[in-house]
Design a protein around this motif. Structure first.
Motif, short mmCIF file in Angstrom:
data_model
loop_
_atom_site.label_atom_id
_atom_site.label_comp_id
_atom_site.label_asym_id
_atom_site.label_seq_id
_atom_site.Cartn_x
_atom_site.Cartn_y
_atom_site.Cartn_z
N ALA A 158 8.65 -9.47 -21.48
CA ALA A 158 9.03 -8.30 -22.27
C ALA A 158 8.72 -6.97 -21.61
O ALA A 158 9.27 -5.93 -22.01
CB ALA A 158 8.34 -8.35 -23.63
N ARG A 159 7.84 -6.95 -20.61
CA ARG A 159 7.48 -5.69 -19.97
C ARG A 159 6.83 -5.97 -18.63
O ARG A 159 6.47 -7.11 -18.31
CB ARG A 159 6.53 -4.88 -20.86
N ARG A 160 6.65 -4.92 -17.84
CA ARG A 160 5.96 -5.07 -16.56
C ARG A 160 4.85 -4.01 -16.48
O ARG A 160 4.96 -2.93 -17.04
CB ARG A 160 6.91 -4.95 -15.38
N HIS A 180 0.85 -1.19 0.00
CA HIS A 180 0.00 0.00 0.00
C HIS A 180 0.89 1.24 0.00
O HIS A 180 1.90 1.29 0.71
CB HIS A 180 -0.93 0.01 1.22
N ASP A 181 0.52 2.23 -0.81
CA ASP A 181 1.29 3.47 -0.82
C ASP A 181 0.87 4.35 0.35
O ASP A 181 0.06 3.95 1.19
CB ASP A 181 1.14 4.19 -2.16
N ARG A 182 1.42 5.55 0.42
CA ARG A 182 1.15 6.43 1.56
C ARG A 182 -0.31 6.84 1.64
O ARG A 182 -0.81 7.17 2.72
CB ARG A 182 2.04 7.68 1.47
N ALA A 183 -0.99 6.83 0.51
CA ALA A 183 -2.41 7.18 0.49
C ALA A 183 -3.30 5.98 0.80
O ALA A 183 -4.53 6.11 0.82
CB ALA A 183 -2.79 7.78 -0.86
N GLY A 184 -2.69 4.82 1.04
CA GLY A 184 -3.46 3.62 1.36
C GLY A 184 -3.94 2.85 0.15
O GLY A 184 -4.72 1.90 0.29
N ASN A 185 -3.49 3.24 -1.05
CA ASN A 185 -3.91 2.54 -2.27
C ASN A 185 -3.10 1.26 -2.47
O ASN A 185 -1.88 1.26 -2.30
CB ASN A 185 -3.72 3.44 -3.49
N LEU A 186 -3.78 0.20 -2.85
CA LEU A 186 -3.09 -1.05 -3.16
C LEU A 186 -2.30 -0.89 -4.45
O LEU A 186 -2.81 -0.36 -5.43
CB LEU A 186 -4.10 -2.19 -3.30
N ARG A 187 -1.08 -1.40 -4.41
CA ARG A 187 -0.25 -1.40 -5.61
C ARG A 187 0.35 -2.79 -5.77
O ARG A 187 0.70 -3.45 -4.80
CB ARG A 187 0.86 -0.35 -5.52
N PHE A 188 0.46 -3.22 -7.02
CA PHE A 188 1.07 -4.52 -7.30
C PHE A 188 1.58 -4.53 -8.73
O PHE A 188 1.31 -3.62 -9.52
CB PHE A 188 0.08 -5.67 -7.06
N ARG A 189 2.33 -5.57 -9.06
CA ARG A 189 2.97 -5.67 -10.37
C ARG A 189 2.50 -6.93 -11.09
O ARG A 189 2.37 -7.98 -10.49
CB ARG A 189 4.49 -5.70 -10.21
N LEU A 190 2.31 -6.78 -12.40
CA LEU A 190 2.01 -7.91 -13.27
C LEU A 190 3.14 -8.00 -14.30
O LEU A 190 3.13 -7.27 -15.30
CB LEU A 190 0.66 -7.72 -13.97
N PRO A 191 4.13 -8.86 -14.06
CA PRO A 191 5.26 -8.93 -14.99
C PRO A 191 5.04 -9.91 -16.14
O PRO A 191 4.30 -10.88 -16.02
CB PRO A 191 6.40 -9.42 -14.08
N ALA A 246 -10.69 5.59 -4.29
CA ALA A 246 -11.51 6.79 -4.11
C ALA A 246 -11.92 7.40 -5.46
O ALA A 246 -12.94 8.09 -5.55
CB ALA A 246 -10.75 7.83 -3.29
N GLU A 247 -11.16 7.14 -6.50
CA GLU A 247 -11.44 7.69 -7.82
C GLU A 247 -12.15 6.69 -8.73
O GLU A 247 -12.45 7.00 -9.89
CB GLU A 247 -10.14 8.15 -8.49
N ASN A 248 -12.34 5.46 -8.22
CA ASN A 248 -12.97 4.41 -9.01
C ASN A 248 -12.25 4.17 -10.34
O ASN A 248 -12.87 4.08 -11.42
CB ASN A 248 -14.45 4.72 -9.28
N ARG A 249 -10.93 4.04 -10.25
CA ARG A 249 -10.16 3.74 -11.45
C ARG A 249 -8.82 3.11 -11.08
O ARG A 249 -8.41 3.12 -9.91
CB ARG A 249 -9.94 4.99 -12.30
N LEU A 250 -8.18 2.56 -12.09
CA LEU A 250 -6.87 1.94 -11.93
C LEU A 250 -5.84 2.78 -12.68
O LEU A 250 -6.11 3.30 -13.77
CB LEU A 250 -6.86 0.52 -12.51
N ARG A 251 -4.66 2.88 -12.10
CA ARG A 251 -3.52 3.50 -12.78
C ARG A 251 -2.60 2.38 -13.26
O ARG A 251 -2.13 1.57 -12.45
CB ARG A 251 -2.77 4.43 -11.83
N ILE A 252 -2.37 2.31 -14.56
CA ILE A 252 -1.56 1.23 -15.14
C ILE A 252 -0.33 1.86 -15.78
O ILE A 252 -0.43 2.58 -16.78
CB ILE A 252 -2.35 0.43 -16.18
N ARG A 253 0.81 1.58 -15.19
CA ARG A 253 2.09 2.06 -15.74
C ARG A 253 2.77 0.89 -16.44
O ARG A 253 3.06 -0.13 -15.82
CB ARG A 253 3.00 2.61 -14.65
N THR A 254 3.01 1.03 -17.74
CA THR A 254 3.62 -0.03 -18.54
C THR A 254 5.06 0.33 -18.85
O THR A 254 5.32 1.39 -19.43
CB THR A 254 2.84 -0.23 -19.86
N GLN A 255 5.97 -0.53 -18.43
CA GLN A 255 7.40 -0.31 -18.68
C GLN A 255 7.95 -1.45 -19.54
O GLN A 255 8.03 -2.59 -19.08
CB GLN A 255 8.17 -0.26 -17.35
N ASP A 256 8.29 -1.13 -20.77
CA ASP A 256 8.93 -2.13 -21.63
C ASP A 256 10.36 -2.37 -21.16
O ASP A 256 11.01 -1.47 -20.63
CB ASP A 256 8.95 -1.65 -23.08
#
Length: 197
Positions: free
Chosen positions: A99-101, A85-96, A109-119
């Protein structure tokens, strides 16, 4: 007996030529290339996806639900080590993937997901292929097939070493260079084993 041992030795090498070459190339690359943190990675992308968080789920259940919902190719359940969990209490995890993660942030609270894709760069991609075995593979059939090929290659290396010793003993056991090679390799192994314990 020797006839069949020769064929086992030969075909074990031929069936695994590609993987064995990969092992060698990656071993050299890890030694001579700058470390991943010292190389400039491909630029990451960030997107947001609308998502209503279901109630009554723990972190593991929620991460698994999101992974299934997103259906990103070649991914499986998030590794336990990546969940926090980050400082705001949001769950964070990785899907590797090899070729990328994908770094997922659950913005409840915003009813959405943040997806960061790193090749990954080419060397990181090859390194991930090199280290993949059935114990760590994603459930995707393509990943499983590759993981079992790497597992087969590892066992083939053992078979090639043993059959190589047999073929030497069956053909030229008195050959001094062969005796010196076996003795030298054994001495080096034992010396390093003792030194790094």
């Amino acid at each position: 007996m020797t006839h069949w041992i020769k064929r086992i030795h030969m075909y074990a090498g031929l069936l695994n030529t590609t993987a064995l070459a990969l092992f060698g190339v990656i071993g050299i690359a890890v030694t001579v290339l700058p470390k991943p943190q010292d190389r400039t990675p491909p630029e990451a992308t960030v997107e947001f996806v609308d998502f209503q968080v279901p109630g009554d789920m723990d972190d593991r259940q929620l991460a698994d639900h999101i992974q299934e919902h997103l259906a990103i190719p070649l991914t499986g359940p998030a590794p336990d080590w990546s969940m926090h969990h980050d400082r705001a209490g949001n769950l964070r995890f990785r899907l590797p993937t090899p070729a990328r993660r994908y770094d997922i942030g659950v913005l409840e609270a915003e009813n959405r997901l943040r997806i960061r894709t790193q090749d990954f760069d080419t060397w990181q991609y090859l390194f991930h292929l090199h280290e993949m075995t059935p114990a760590y593979a994603r459930p995707d059939l393509r990943i499983q097939a590759w993981a079992w090929y790497i597992e087969f290659t590892i066992w083939s290396l053992i078979a090639m070493a043993l059959t190589g010793v047999y073929l030497w003993l069956a053909s030229r056991p008195g050959y001094r260079w062969a005796q010196a090679s076996l003795a030298g390799g054994t001495i080096v192994f034992v010396a390093f084993y003792i030194a790094v314990r």
